[in-house]
Design an enzyme around this catalytic site. Sequence first.
Site, mmCIF file in Angstrom:
data_model
loop_
_atom_site.group_PDB
_atom_site.id
_atom_site.type_symbol
_atom_site.label_atom_id
_atom_site.label_comp_id
_atom_site.label_asym_id
_atom_site.label_seq_id
_atom_site.Cartn_x
_atom_site.Cartn_y
_atom_site.Cartn_z
ATOM 1 N N GLU A 38 -9.006 4.686 -11.346
ATOM 2 C CA GLU A 38 -10.410 4.440 -10.992
ATOM 3 C C GLU A 38 -10.603 3.036 -10.441
ATOM 4 O OE1 GLU A 38 -13.415 5.638 -13.818
ATOM 5 O OE2 GLU A 38 -14.695 3.955 -13.302
ATOM 6 N N ASN A 84 -19.640 17.306 -17.181
ATOM 7 C CA ASN A 84 -19.644 17.307 -18.638
ATOM 8 C C ASN A 84 -21.044 17.570 -19.180
ATOM 9 O OD1 ASN A 84 -18.954 16.910 -21.328
ATOM 10 N ND2 ASN A 84 -19.094 14.695 -21.210
ATOM 11 N N THR A 85 -21.967 16.657 -18.897
ATOM 12 C CA THR A 85 -23.311 16.737 -19.479
ATOM 13 C C THR A 85 -24.000 18.075 -19.199
ATOM 14 O OG1 THR A 85 -23.474 14.354 -19.166
ATOM 15 C CG2 THR A 85 -25.524 15.512 -19.619
ATOM 16 N N ASP A 91 -9.514 12.140 -19.817
ATOM 17 C CA ASP A 91 -10.609 11.598 -19.019
ATOM 18 C C ASP A 91 -10.880 10.142 -19.437
ATOM 19 O OD1 ASP A 91 -12.726 11.711 -17.198
ATOM 20 O OD2 ASP A 91 -14.144 12.457 -18.699
HETATM 21 P P1 13P Z 1 -21.367 14.105 -16.260
HETATM 22 O O1 13P Z 1 -21.442 14.056 -17.751
HETATM 23 O O2 13P Z 1 -22.434 13.309 -15.616
HETATM 24 O O3 13P Z 1 -21.302 15.506 -15.747
HETATM 25 O O4 13P Z 1 -20.012 13.369 -15.843
HETATM 26 C C1 13P Z 1 -18.788 13.869 -16.273
HETATM 27 C C2 13P Z 1 -17.662 12.961 -15.908
HETATM 28 O O5 13P Z 1 -17.664 12.295 -14.898
HETATM 29 C C3 13P Z 1 -16.503 12.917 -16.804
HETATM 30 O O6 13P Z 1 -15.592 11.950 -16.433
#
Ligand code: 13P
Length: 287
Positions: free
Chosen positions: A135, A231-232, A84
Site C-alpha cells: 500500500e 467489508n462494511t 488484510d
Molecule cells: P469497506 O469496509 O469500506 O468496505 O472497506 C473494506 C476494505 O477496504 C478492507 O481492506
Amino acid sequence: MLVSAKEMLDKAKAGHYAVGQFNINNLEWTKAILATAQENNSPVILGVSEGAGKYMGGYDVVVGMVNGLIKDMNITVPVALHLDHGSYEHCFKCLEAGFSSIMFDGSHFAIDENVAKTKELVAAAHEKGCSIEAEVGSIGGEEDGVVGAGECADPNECKAIADLGVDFLAAGIGNIHGKYPENWKGLSFETLDAVQQLTGELPLVLHGGTGIPADMIKKAISLGVAKINVNTECQLAFAEATRKYIEAGKDLEGKGFDPRKLLAPGFEAIKATVKEKMEIFGSVNKA
Ligand code: 13P
C-alpha cells in the site's frame, strides 16, 4: 485448494474486470461468500484483518475453517485467503499458517522503510508461492484501529514499490474505509490514471468498496483497478437482516432462537450483497 491471488488478478486486469475481496468474520460469513462465488462461477478473495483473525481464534483456525469449507462444500472456483492490512510481523505469521496471500500495509512508514520491509516480504511470500499486496498513500477511515487520512498516493512512490515485485498495489485515491461522509469528494481518477501510467500491467487495488457508486467503480476498473475490497457493506447487510428478524419477534416464535434460524437472514443478506458486487465488478463467470 487455496490459490495465490496473482493469477486471478492478472487475468482480471487483462480482461477489464475486478475480483472482490470480501472480508470474513466467522463461519457464516465465510460460507455465504464461498457459496456465492461458486454459484456465480466467480473467483474470490477472502480478506482477514488482524482483528478478525484474532476474533476467530487465530490464523490456524481461519486456515483450517477455510480449507475445510472449500473441501466439504466442493468449491472449485479459485479462492485466495488474504491477510488484510497486515503488519510486518503478522505477514510472516499468516505465511506460516497457510494463507495464500498477504497485504503488507507499510503506508505509515517513511517510504525508505516501507521499501525495505516490502522487499523482504516479497521474497518471503514468493518463496511460498503466495501473492503480496502493498500500500502507498493511506486509505482513510478506521479499520481495526488502523486510522488513515484518505490521502492520494504519490505515483512515483507507487512505481518504487511496484518495482519491488509486489503482485498488486493499493494506491490511495481518496477512498476510505467504512461509510463515506456526505461531503466526500469522490475518487481521484487523475491520481489513479497517473499511478497506472507508471505501473503498467500491475493490478491496482481499491479499498473501501462500501458505498462507492457503481459508475465510479466501473471507471476505476477501466483505469486499472482489478481488486476491490468490501467489508462494511456485508456487515451492515447482516446487521439489518438480523435486526428485522428480531424486531419481528421471530427469534421467539417456534425454534426461531436456534442460531441456524436466527443467523439465516443475515447469511442470505451477505449472499445477496456479494452477488450484487460480483455483478458490478464483472467477475461473474470468470472463474
Ligand atoms: P469497506 O469496509 O469500506 O468496505 O472497506 C473494506 C476494505 O477496504 C478492507 O481492506
